[in-house]
Every structure is written in C-alpha cells, then in structure tokens.
Design an enzyme around this catalytic site. Structure first.
Site, PDB file in Angstrom:
ATOM      1  N   ASN A 136       0.822  -1.217   0.000  1.00 14.09           N
ATOM      2  CA  ASN A 136       0.000   0.000   0.000  1.00 14.09           C
ATOM      3  C   ASN A 136       0.853   1.263   0.000  1.00 14.09           C
ATOM      4  O   ASN A 136       0.444   2.293  -0.525  1.00 14.09           O
ATOM      5  CB  ASN A 136      -0.907   0.012   1.230  1.00 14.09           C
ATOM      6  CG  ASN A 136      -1.620   1.334   1.428  1.00 14.09           C
ATOM      7  OD1 ASN A 136      -2.492   1.698   0.649  1.00 14.09           O
ATOM      8  ND2 ASN A 136      -1.244   2.078   2.474  1.00 14.09           N
ATOM      9  N   ASP A 197       1.454   7.043  -0.001  1.00 13.60           N
ATOM     10  CA  ASP A 197       0.426   6.124  -0.489  1.00 13.60           C
ATOM     11  C   ASP A 197       0.590   5.875  -1.982  1.00 13.60           C
ATOM     12  O   ASP A 197       0.423   6.781  -2.801  1.00 13.60           O
ATOM     13  CB  ASP A 197      -0.962   6.707  -0.210  1.00 13.60           C
ATOM     14  CG  ASP A 197      -2.047   5.665  -0.275  1.00 13.60           C
ATOM     15  OD1 ASP A 197      -2.058   4.782   0.594  1.00 13.60           O
ATOM     16  OD2 ASP A 197      -2.878   5.737  -1.203  1.00 13.60           O
ATOM     17  N   ASP A 227      -0.912  -6.629   3.638  1.00 12.73           N
ATOM     18  CA  ASP A 227      -0.960  -5.674   4.732  1.00 12.73           C
ATOM     19  C   ASP A 227      -1.775  -4.445   4.323  1.00 12.73           C
ATOM     20  O   ASP A 227      -1.712  -3.997   3.176  1.00 12.73           O
ATOM     21  CB  ASP A 227       0.467  -5.260   5.091  1.00 12.73           C
ATOM     22  CG  ASP A 227       0.527  -4.220   6.177  1.00 12.73           C
ATOM     23  OD1 ASP A 227       0.198  -4.558   7.328  1.00 12.73           O
ATOM     24  OD2 ASP A 227       0.882  -3.066   5.866  1.00 12.73           O
ATOM     25  N   HIS A 231      -6.775  -0.101   2.576  1.00 14.16           N
ATOM     26  CA  HIS A 231      -6.330   1.178   2.032  1.00 14.16           C
ATOM     27  C   HIS A 231      -6.026   1.090   0.534  1.00 14.16           C
ATOM     28  O   HIS A 231      -5.580   2.074  -0.059  1.00 14.16           O
ATOM     29  CB  HIS A 231      -5.109   1.667   2.805  1.00 14.16           C
ATOM     30  CG  HIS A 231      -5.387   1.895   4.260  1.00 14.16           C
ATOM     31  ND1 HIS A 231      -6.067   3.002   4.716  1.00 14.16           N
ATOM     32  CD2 HIS A 231      -5.136   1.129   5.356  1.00 14.16           C
ATOM     33  CE1 HIS A 231      -6.203   2.918   6.036  1.00 14.16           C
ATOM     34  NE2 HIS A 231      -5.645   1.791   6.448  1.00 14.16           N
ATOM     35  N   GLU A 258      -5.657  -8.085   5.165  1.00 14.22           N
ATOM     36  CA  GLU A 258      -5.910  -7.394   6.419  1.00 14.22           C
ATOM     37  C   GLU A 258      -6.892  -6.248   6.183  1.00 14.22           C
ATOM     38  O   GLU A 258      -6.551  -5.249   5.560  1.00 14.22           O
ATOM     39  CB  GLU A 258      -4.610  -6.830   7.003  1.00 14.22           C
ATOM     40  CG  GLU A 258      -4.835  -6.122   8.334  1.00 14.22           C
ATOM     41  CD  GLU A 258      -3.705  -5.185   8.719  1.00 14.22           C
ATOM     42  OE1 GLU A 258      -3.579  -4.902   9.926  1.00 14.22           O
ATOM     43  OE2 GLU A 258      -2.962  -4.710   7.831  1.00 14.22           O
TER      44      GLU A 258
END
Length: 694
Positions: A136, A197, A227, A231, A258
């Site tokens: 991410n 990001d 992970d 997002h 996740e």
C-alpha cells in the site's frame, strides 16, 4: 494463471509429508536453536491448513522451525514477516519492516539467499510459505535501509518517483494524511500515518508491485498476506493479482487480506480477491474467555465472517499490543482460546508465535537491528506453535478434517464440550478448579489418548459417553487410541492454571546510571530482598516497565526502588502498594512516590497530526508529569491516530497545569501554542481530557 486464491490447498502433491522429504539439506538448516538432536519424522495429515504465524522470526530460525517443529506437527503453512528491505532507524522498532525502502530481498531477517533457503527447507518439511506483502505504501522516514539504500525524500525511492504516489488531486486533506476514517476517499487515497500512499490505480505501479511479488513466487513463495489491504481499492488488488505468476506447484498464490475494523470499506468488499482476516472472531474469543465460554455456542451467529471467506486468529502483532485481543500475557486463558480455535470447525486457523515485550514499539531481539535467532527456551520468545497442547490440537484438527460440530454440551459458564461427528471430541474448562463431567462424545467405545497433554493420560468411552476430568484452565481432546506426541513433549500441556502475567509500569525520572526495580512480598518479586528485585526496562522512559509471572488468585504487596551504578538503593517514600491477581493478565500503573491510596488516573487525549517519526507528549507542573522537563515528558500512544492518548497516574484532589509537545526523530521539541492548560482531580478515578493541538 490457474487455481483459487481462497482456500489454501492441502499438503497433497509436492507438499505431501513423507519421511523421505526430510533431506540432509533441510536438516543442515537447523541453525542454533535448542531442538531435538534427531528431528521427528513428518507424517502425512488429512488436512494440513493450519498457519503458524512466526512473526518477525529470522529466516534461519523459520527454516529450523519448519524442519523440526511445523512439518512434524502437521502445520500446513508458515506466515513470515515482510521480506523486503526496510527502514533501519536507531531504535530498531518492530515497525521498521512496514516501511519499505526497496524491493531488495536482503532484509533485517537475512539475505536473499537465506530467504530462498528457508523456503526450500519449509517445502521439504511439507510446509507452505506465505509472506507479509506491504504494497500500500513505502517508508515515511528518510534514512538508510537494511541493505544500504539511502532515502532523503520519502517520495523518491529506488523503485518509485513522486508521480507514483497519490497527491492533492486525489487526497482532499491539507497534509495528505487520513483525517476521517469513515471517508472512503481518504482511507484509500490519503496517507496512513504519513506513509506515502502508492497510486495503485496506475498500471505502472501495479506492474512494479507485481514484479516484487513475482520475485518471491520465483523463489517458491506460496501466497501472501496483504498488509493494510483496506487502504487499497479491491479493483486495484485484483489488477495486481492478474499480473502474478503461478506458484511452483502450478496454482494461483493463496491470498488473505488485512481489513482492520472500521466504517469503510467492509471485509465483504474484498472477498473477490482472497480471504479476509477475521478481527471480529478474535474479539468474540476475547469476550468469551474473559467472560463466559458458554457464549461460544452461538459464535457462528455472532457477526463473525463466513468461514469460506475468512482466516481466523486469536491475536496478531497489532492487537496484542493495543489490547483489542488476547495475548500471551493472558497466560493459560490465551492458550485455551487457541485450542478452541483449532477444535471448532470454521475458518483457516492461525497460531501466533513471537517475542515477549513490555513496550508497544519494542524491537525484536536483535544485533544492530538484524533479528537474532529465536531461542524458545531463553525467555525472550513465546513459541506457542510448539506447545504440547497446541501441537496435539493441530493433529486433532487435521484428523477431524471437515467433520461437522456435534453434541455441543454446556456444563457451566466455564465448561463446554463438543464433538466432530464421531471423528474426535473436545472439552475445555475456563474455570480455576478442575471439573469432572460426563459427556456424550459421539465416539466409538474404546480408550483414547488425550492429545492436550501429549498422550500422557487417556479417556475411556463406554456407550458413547465418557467421564472426563478437565484441569483448571485446561482442556481434554481425543480422536485416536494411539496418538503420539511429535514435538514439544516436555510440556505437560492442559493448562497449569497457576500463574498469570503482571506488567508493572512505573513513571520515574532518573539520572544516568540509575535504574528502577520492583520488589515485593512474593517470591516472584524477590520476597522483599532488594538483591532479588526485578529490573524494569527503560525503553519507554520515563516509564519503566517489566513483566513478571505471578501466582493466580493471590494478594501481594510491592514497591519500587532505584539503584544507582554503585548499587545504592533508594525506596519510594509511599506506603507499600497492594494488589490481587485473578486468572487474567493484569497491568499495574504507578507513579514514583504516589501511593495507591493517594493516586487517581487521568487519560489525556490530544487530537494532533504529525509527520512519521514525530510523537506527541504531555508535560506538566507536577512530578507525575515531569515537572516541565521535556526529557521526562510522557509519550502518548498513536493507536487511534490522530487521537493521541495515554493513561497517567497523578495525585488525587490536586490542581496542576499541563501542555502538549511534539518531538521528532532527532529529539527536536515543538510546544503547542497558547497558555498552559489546567486540570483538577477529585477523589474518584477515571478522569479524561479531550484536547486539540493549538
């Protein structure tokens, strides 16, 4: 690409466990762990889907554990830490590895060659390898990585440039960080805690991330835990997966994601791209095992994720630290929850094994940041994966396979039992005294070995029923008359029920060379002998912390002392402190020279945004808040960022001034503006502030 990303395949084919698979090459990777001289021979199991989450173990230690423990015990896979190069900051915190510097596979866990050798050793033991994929974001902190990469601009790395990250055209917040976790645009286009990001909607970024994952698949990796998947838009994950190669066995890599609890997005949004880690399942287990285990009779209708789409767990590296779920600090209660997870037919289960800690940021045992070999006997690591009871229940889980839960019996709020349609029977006792009941087992008549104690005891079934005595904080499970313990057989298992973890947290300012200890009336605290006092860690200075195993259901007194470099002892001036244990872990929060009877607690809440590496502290006019000395200010937790919070012990019925400050990674201090804040405590407890940075 072929295969299914959802259910991890069993141990058939190239992963079938056979004695011949235990080659000399695999045994040569045993490393320095204290293990049996001749590893037990692995045995083919009926299912083999249990995942051992060996969080932040180094590659040599995982290779050895696969060969000597996981394979023989019947585990199906091992989950390992992020393998890429990451930030290497001076405190070597565990979260370094979640700040990627480059996609080199030379990391704090070992070299690329050791990573490849670990995969080979695990495969020879019949164990698949799933890595933690941090895709991410990249690192928020500049500096030097574990493979020597230097970064001076967080948006310029060896793999990416500024155009590969989201910017103000896609993120609506002024500092590009997530401010509103109920806003999907912010959650997926803004920066999590200041971590740059990645623009995963870009095909260039998707291809680069796929190349990184494919470099692992080429070495034999079998799947990925994604992970911070919430997002990343699900469509972006699907596009990245579409660029992945097959595994060495010819199937699509197994993916589980996740999705941390929150308003948006929802776990079901991600079912098309893989399974989802079930945080609700772990929360329900904590509630039941700290309350009534009889509540587990309705767990399937309690809001947990569908079994076909989820991976279950009891705790993980985040939730054991923020208190959301149980942890090893809960002693036998924690172990029992893991046994239930392995016994109950539901999702793919995981067993978490890592190091013991007193501070949430604490680094793993290391040498200059590089993680040391795991020593399960040395007291620094908690190796639940090799516990006798857990190993026995992995075998039980594999033997009962897909058989339905049957014959559920609630004997009391603390005692339950159930079968698996004649393939096995399991009963647990979450109480503090042994319990004897007669259960309807659904098993054929005969005598069966109790897998929880490694086969040391047996249960006789007659007419389908059995009288079973379950130890306090223990369990009994059987499926086979000739079960033989494979590994971890030195632990009698079943739950001793005699000790629990007590974490002592003492706020105390000291001079260089002076340390803080706890001493008390019980043997575990030195029996008031200062030479046997328990040293506390200063890693969270000015809070000193330490974890001690103390007897359950016991009252004791204790006090803190300081020892200087010459061994001179200074006792705190207040009266002896007193407490009593139950069967759950406890944390004791104290402040130097503030007696328990004169103390209360204030939880400071400060809403403040920061750059990565910058933390928020509170300081004030009284000694418990550092007396305005910034070196003794109390660091707040960012667990609910941007809300920074911390419970602090202060005197009752006292007025004081306080203020917040920020410290960056270099120690530079920035005070908030405006006049000092004021607060007055009363004679009760549970006080709270609600402040915003000014």
């Amino acid at each position: 690409m072929t295969g299914n990303r959802h259910r991890p395949p069993g141990p058939a084919g190239v992963f079938r466990r056979t004695a011949g698979a235990m080659s000399a090459g695999a045994l040569a990777l045993a490393g320095v762990l204290a293990l049996p001289a001749a590893p037990a021979q692995a045995r083919t199991t009926a299912k083999g889907d249990v995942i051992a989450n060996l969080w932040e173990w180094n590659w040599d230690s995982i290779a050895s554990e696969c060969t000597n423990v996981l394979g023989p015990a019947g585990y199906g896979a091992v989950q390992v830490a992020p393998p890429q190069e990451s930030l290497k900051q001076t405190n070597y915190y565990w979260w370094d590895v979640y700040q990627p510097y480059s996609y080199s596979l030379n990391s704090r866990f070992g070299t690329r060659a050791k990573f490849a050798a670990m995969i080979t050793a695990c495969h020879r033991a019949g164990v698949k390898v799933y890595t933690d994929a941090v895709i991410n974001h990249t690192a928020a902190q500049t500096g030097t990585g574990y493979d020597g990469t230097t970064i001076t601009d967080k948006y310029a790395t060896p793999d990416w440039s500024r155009t590969d990250y989201h910017d103000s055209s896609e993120c609506p917040t002024s500092d590009l960080t997530i401010q509103d976790y109920s806003n999907l645009t912010q959650v997926q286009n803004c920066e999590l805690l200041g971590l740059p990001d990645l623009r995963t909607g870009s095909d260039t970024v998707r291809a680069g991330l796929a190349n990184y994952l494919n470099s692992q698949l080429a070495l034999g990796v079998d799947g990925f835990r994604i992970d911070a998947a919430k997002h990343i838009p699900e469509t972006d994950i699907a596009a990245i997966e579409g660029k992945l190669t097959n595994t060495a066995s010819g199937s699509a890599p197994y993916v589980f994601q996740e999705i941390y609890p929150g308003t948006t997005p929802q776990p079901s949004d991600y079912y098309p791209t893989g399974d989802v880690l079930d945080f609700t399942y772990a929360s329900k287990l904590k509630s039941a095992f700290q309350g009534n285990v009889s509540d587990l009779s309705s767990i399937e209708s309690s809001g947990i994720l569908p079994a076909a789409n989820s991976v279950s767990f009891v705790t993980n590296h985040d939730t054991e630290r923020n208190g959301l779920h149980l942890s090893y600090k809960d002693g036998d209660t924690y172990k029992l929850a893991n046994l239930f997870q392995l016994a109950y037919k539901w999702a793919t289960p995981t067993v978490y094994a890592s190091w013991e800690w007193t501070q949430s940021d604490q680094a793993p045992p290391n040498s200059s940041g590089f993680v040391s070999d795991t020593d399960c006997a040395g007291g620094s690591w908690y190796c639940l994966d090799r516990d006798t009871a857990v190993v026995g229940m992995v075998a039980w889980h594999n033997a009962t396979d897909t058989a339905a839960v049957s014959n559920w019996q609630t004997m009391s709020s603390n005692v339950i039992g159930f079968g698996r349609s004649g393939k096995g029977f399991f009963a647990l006792n979450n109480g503090t005294a042994a319990a004897t009941y007669t259960f309807t087992t659904g098993m054929a008549d005969g005598t069966y070995s109790n897998v929880v104690d490694g086969g040391r005891t047996a249960v006789t079934v007659s007419g389908g029923s059995a009288s079973v005595t379950i130890p306090a904080k223990g369990a009994v499970a059987f499926y086979n008359s000739s079960y033989t313990c494979t590994v971890g057989c030195g632990d009698a298992g079943g739950g001793s029920g005699d000790t629990v973890s007590a974490t002592f947290n003492e706020y105390a300012s000291t001079t260089s060379g002076t340390n803080v200890y706890v001493v008390g009336s019980i043997a575990a605290l030195g029996g008031w002998d200062t030479s046997k006092a328990v040293a506390l860690s200063s890693s969270g200075y000015p809070e000193w912390s330490g974890e001690v195993s103390v007897p359950v259901n016991t009252s004791f007194t204790y006090k803190y002392i300081k020892k200087d470099a010459s061994g001179n002892v200074t006792w705190e001036s207040n009266a002896n402190r007193s407490t009593a244990t139950t069967t759950s872990a406890l944390a004791l929060n104290n402040s130097w020279n503030v007696a328990n009877t004169d103390a209360t607690d204030v939880t400071f809440h400060e809403n403040a945004t920061t750059d990565w590496g910058t933390n928020v502290y509170v300081s004030g006019s009284i000694p418990s808040l550092g007396s305005w000395n910034t070196a003794d200010a109390i660091q707040l937790s960012s667990a609910s960022y941007p809300d920074w919070s911390r419970l602090v012990i202060v005197p009752r019925s006292t007025s004081f001034e306080y203020k917040y400050l920020k410290k960056d990674s270099s120690g530079n201090v920035t005070w908030e503006s405006g006049t000092n804040r004021t607060y007055t405590t009363g004679s009760s407890s549970g006080y709270t502030t609600s402040d915003t940075w000014k």
